[in-house]
Design a protein around this motif. Sequence first.
Motif, short mmCIF file in Angstrom:
data_model
loop_
_atom_site.label_atom_id
_atom_site.label_comp_id
_atom_site.label_asym_id
_atom_site.label_seq_id
_atom_site.Cartn_x
_atom_site.Cartn_y
_atom_site.Cartn_z
N UNK A 379 0.82 -1.21 0.00
CA UNK A 379 0.00 0.00 0.00
C UNK A 379 0.85 1.27 0.00
N UNK A 380 2.18 1.08 -0.15
CA UNK A 380 3.11 2.21 -0.23
C UNK A 380 3.05 3.13 1.00
N UNK A 381 2.92 2.51 2.18
CA UNK A 381 2.91 3.26 3.43
C UNK A 381 4.32 3.27 4.04
N UNK A 382 4.47 4.02 5.13
CA UNK A 382 5.73 4.03 5.87
C UNK A 382 5.43 3.46 7.25
N UNK A 405 -5.24 2.88 5.03
CA UNK A 405 -4.98 2.15 3.77
C UNK A 405 -4.29 0.81 4.03
N UNK A 406 -3.90 0.55 5.27
CA UNK A 406 -3.23 -0.70 5.60
C UNK A 406 -4.14 -1.89 5.27
N UNK A 407 -3.59 -2.87 4.54
CA UNK A 407 -4.33 -4.07 4.14
C UNK A 407 -4.28 -5.16 5.21
N UNK A 408 -3.46 -4.94 6.26
CA UNK A 408 -3.26 -5.93 7.32
C UNK A 408 -2.73 -7.24 6.76
N UNK A 409 -1.90 -7.14 5.71
CA UNK A 409 -1.39 -8.33 5.03
C UNK A 409 -0.25 -8.99 5.79
N UNK A 410 0.44 -8.22 6.65
CA UNK A 410 1.52 -8.78 7.45
C UNK A 410 2.89 -8.71 6.83
#
Length: 440
Positions: A379-382, A405-410
């Motif tokens: 998600x291109x987060x920091x 926007x976090x997908x919680x994908x891990x």
Amino acid sequence: MNQNRAKKGVHPYEGKDLSKDSSIAVIPAAEVMVYPLAQHIGAPAKAVVSPKDRVLKGQMIAEADGFISSPIYSAVSGTVKAIEKRLVVNGEKTECIVIENDGAEETAEGYGKARSLDSLSGKEIIDVITKAGIVGLGGAGFPTGVKLSPKNPQDIDTLIINGAECEPYLTADYRLMLEKSDEILLGAKAVLKLFEKAKVVIGIEDNKPDVIRLFEEKTAAEEKISVEALKTKYPQGGERQLIYTVTGRKINSKMLPADKGCLVINAATCFAIYEAVYENKPLIHRIMTVTGEAANAPCNLDVPLGMSFEQVLAAAGGAGEDAVKYIAGGPMMGTAMATLDVPVVKASSAILVFSQDDVAVLSESACIHCGRCVGACPSNLIPQMLAKAVKAENYEEFERLGGMECMECGCCTYGCPAKIPLTQMFKLGKAKVREMRIVG
């Protein structure tokens, strides 16, 4: 596909060789079956049976209780033993219908009766899917009939069948695609009938070359169905990631895929649509993988909904004496289980059995600002900045930095050398932001 779109993510150990060659085996239902009323996103279903009622296989036992809700059906014939609170996978207790199986396999009227797609209008197809209790079987559990009823059906031009199965160890969808390819394609054609402008793209990770070849052969003459080989990289099967990889269209947390002309349906969901539309069968079973280094006989099973995880594991050969950890679902997004005495529901995809609990031996240290989490985040987060905001309980800053926007994908947690539980922190941050929005 533009392979550059698949740069983000991680490459965890796949573990698929343990079970990928195991054909799907049907297992019999248990003597007692348990059906939680909450096994989908939205309002829990509402029981339409009472204790001592006799029910039939394929009979509705709970109806949808709202627009975003889904009915539940019995996988057996028998007697309603109780409606009571029982423990479920997430550790909570929720209202469940308990049915004593009489073993007679007596079915509800019309169950299994063949039906022609040509005899159904678009509205009737959606009604069939909705009434069959079908939800997203890739893990989300969102009611499929609602997903297939966007406000802008005329703008839908891409239907993506998600055959990525990017979670390590899981092979249920792989076996389903190998063994039920014709049925999945018929399910896709039923969905195509709903959207005049749409074409179907079947997205399959390139670690499944046999499945890719099979679907390419079977769709060679199809004008509106194609196959897309996807780069093998977790979380390639995430809805936003999949849409971006296949179409280049970006989706954020405030948008629906339909806003960009797309809909995504898991391969197992597509098979369930086939059974509902062509065979008049509601959702009463699903394919599950039972695997892991401590599983005695890794395999893929056709499981009646309502069995316990304990019973499914026993049917698969049980666990070794060295088993110390059990996970419902995949290792990246699944749920660690304190007990296996919980029911299999619509979204149950796997039972993983491990001889080592990697999380238990982790020792968290301070962030070293290596940037691995940034390089992995799809998600291109920091993540390191988001973690700092959560630790400071500055949830406004968490939201400003794009935390929702976090997908919680891990992926960030997986790659963190400091072993910081980033994903868990972001789940907390998102929950706090939602609370603030309600209060505000």
